[in-house]
Design an enzyme around this catalytic site. Structure first.
Site, PDB file in Angstrom:
ATOM      1  N   ASP A  73     -11.254  -8.642  -1.019  1.00  0.00           N
ATOM      2  CA  ASP A  73     -11.166  -7.482  -1.548  1.00  0.00           C
ATOM      3  C   ASP A  73      -9.941  -6.679  -0.442  1.00  0.00           C
ATOM      4  O   ASP A  73     -10.558  -6.143   0.501  1.00  0.00           O
ATOM      5  CB  ASP A  73     -12.409  -6.610  -1.687  1.00  0.00           C
ATOM      6  CG  ASP A  73     -11.938  -5.193  -2.049  1.00  0.00           C
ATOM      7  OD1 ASP A  73     -11.102  -4.795  -2.439  1.00  0.00           O
ATOM      8  OD2 ASP A  73     -13.106  -4.618  -2.053  1.00  0.00           O
ATOM      9  N   LYS A  85       6.131  -0.940  -1.653  1.00  0.00           N
ATOM     10  CA  LYS A  85       6.858  -1.648  -1.669  1.00  0.00           C
ATOM     11  C   LYS A  85       8.235  -1.430  -0.901  1.00  0.00           C
ATOM     12  O   LYS A  85       8.476  -2.472  -0.239  1.00  0.00           O
ATOM     13  CB  LYS A  85       7.561  -1.775  -3.257  1.00  0.00           C
ATOM     14  CG  LYS A  85       6.637  -1.963  -4.246  1.00  0.00           C
ATOM     15  CD  LYS A  85       5.949  -3.270  -4.280  1.00  0.00           C
ATOM     16  CE  LYS A  85       4.501  -3.498  -3.795  1.00  0.00           C
ATOM     17  NZ  LYS A  85       3.765  -4.681  -3.770  1.00  0.00           N
ATOM     18  N   SER A  90       7.033  -8.254  -3.281  1.00  0.00           N
ATOM     19  CA  SER A  90       7.389  -6.908  -3.331  1.00  0.00           C
ATOM     20  C   SER A  90       7.835  -6.502  -4.651  1.00  0.00           C
ATOM     21  O   SER A  90       7.451  -6.970  -5.686  1.00  0.00           O
ATOM     22  CB  SER A  90       8.138  -6.589  -2.357  1.00  0.00           C
ATOM     23  OG  SER A  90       8.596  -5.424  -2.064  1.00  0.00           O
ATOM     24  N   TYR A 130       4.161   4.289  -5.395  1.00  0.00           N
ATOM     25  CA  TYR A 130       4.339   2.853  -5.582  1.00  0.00           C
ATOM     26  C   TYR A 130       5.648   2.218  -4.959  1.00  0.00           C
ATOM     27  O   TYR A 130       5.718   1.266  -4.168  1.00  0.00           O
ATOM     28  CB  TYR A 130       4.036   2.217  -6.993  1.00  0.00           C
ATOM     29  CG  TYR A 130       4.173   0.862  -7.260  1.00  0.00           C
ATOM     30  CD1 TYR A 130       3.224  -0.031  -6.656  1.00  0.00           C
ATOM     31  CD2 TYR A 130       5.144   0.164  -7.692  1.00  0.00           C
ATOM     32  CE1 TYR A 130       3.300  -1.520  -6.730  1.00  0.00           C
ATOM     33  CE2 TYR A 130       5.346  -1.093  -8.038  1.00  0.00           C
ATOM     34  CZ  TYR A 130       4.276  -1.846  -7.357  1.00  0.00           C
ATOM     35  OH  TYR A 130       4.522  -3.493  -7.573  1.00  0.00           O
TER      36      TYR A 130
END
Length: 324
Positions: free
Chosen positions: A83, A204, A163, A200
């Site tokens: 996890d 990345k 990525s 997000y």
């Protein structure tokens, strides 16, 4: 135009090669790109495949599916609990890797999330914990095993982070934070919610910067493990399931690669040698990251972020970054 050309016209090579004798670990491999990459590696003869997953039930479903299509022996694929939202889980998983696996030749850190709203995991916004902190914590923790694999078996292992080209879709406004406060500013709820669509991409971008930092401090000529990151392109997968906008789903419907085609980029990146060390892989070749990454400001930001990340990782597990 580059994105459209890549998505619509770029043909990605079907994976070939012989992975007999190799041990491969893929996180986030019960569905999507990770599962299809695992299927390719098993099809190509991998001797041991570790599916690192949050749900053991879903992991076993993936194991049985891959076994059914590849006809591999039932002892090739193992399902291990991981996890990425829990530092404790990451450390327990890495300890198993170090103690139970004789070797690790390829490690694909594919697990990632793109949440639709702000929530926390450990001491960060959840995508920062899962996509960035836990990913580099995992890399540091398994690096001794990968280094010993290189020395014992006279090979060059690869650690690949999944990525995305969206790392270039943010101006990263938090980069203007005072020294030592960039990650804290990224994690700030009020700040994050104002630019939620950037979160997000920021996660990345931090992956790309982190990979470059490790490679710059540990050049391929002196470091026995290749570390790179890969852009699989826009693919049909579970990622983005929390995105509510119809525009996103229309773009995905018309432009997304199939999950299998996207997985080819992971298999390719994981099989590359020292020329790919520190590189951003895209379309099954060494790619060019976003202009900010290679700019003077980008390098300054990279150094500042990496210094903060090192302190965070060493606070979780004292001395762990010395494994790089």
């Amino acid at each position: 135009m580059g994105f459209l050309y890549s998505q619509l016209f770029k043909s990605l090579p079907y994976p070939t090669g012989n992975y007999s004798g190799k041990t491969i670990v893929i996180t986030g491999s019960n569905v999507g790109l990770g599962k299809e990459a695992a299927r390719h590696y098993v099809r190509l003869g991998a001797s041991k495949m570790i599916l690192a997953v949050r749900s053991l039930d879903k992991g076993h479903d993936a194991k049985h599916d891959i076994e059914g299509t590849t006809k591999c022996a039932d002892n090739v694929i193992e399902v291990w609990k991981l996890d990425m939202a829990s530092y404790d889980s990451v450390q327990k998983f890495a300890a198993r890797v170090v103690t139970e696996l004789p070797r690790v030749d390829i490690f694909i850190a594919n697990a990632g999330i793109a949440p639709g709203s702000y929530r926390t995991a450990e001491d960060n916004e959840s995508s920062i914990t899962v996509n960035v902190v836990s990913t580099f914590l995992l890399a540091a923790l398994v690096m001794p095993k990968m280094k010993s694999t290189a020395a014992t078996f006279k090979t060059r292992p690869t650690f690949t982070i999944t990525s995305s080209d969206v790392h270039g879709h943010t101006t990263f406004p938090q980069k203007s934070a005072p020294d030592g406060q960039i990650i804290a500013t990224v994690n700030d709820k009020a700040t994050a919610e104002k630019i939620w669509d950037d979160m997000y991409p920021i996660s990345k971008l931090l992956e790309v910067l982190g990979v470059r930092s490790i490679a710059e401090q540990n050049p391929a000529s002196k470091f026995p493990v290749t570390i790179n990151c890969v852009n699989p392109g826009l693919c049909h997968s579970e990622l983005g399931r929390d995105f509510p906008t119809i525009g996103f789903w229309l773009i995905k419907f018309f432009l997304a690669r199939t999950t299998e085609v996207g997985s080819r980029t992971l298999v390719h990146a994981g099989s590359q040698g020292e020329d790919s060390h520190g590189q951003y892989m895209s379309d099954c070749e060494i790619g060019t990251p976003a202009p900010f990454v290679t700019s003077v400001e980008g390098k300054e930001t990279q150094d500042r972020v990496w210094n903060e990340l090192v302190k965070k990782l060493d606070a979780i597990k004292p001395g762990v970054t010395s494994n790089f």
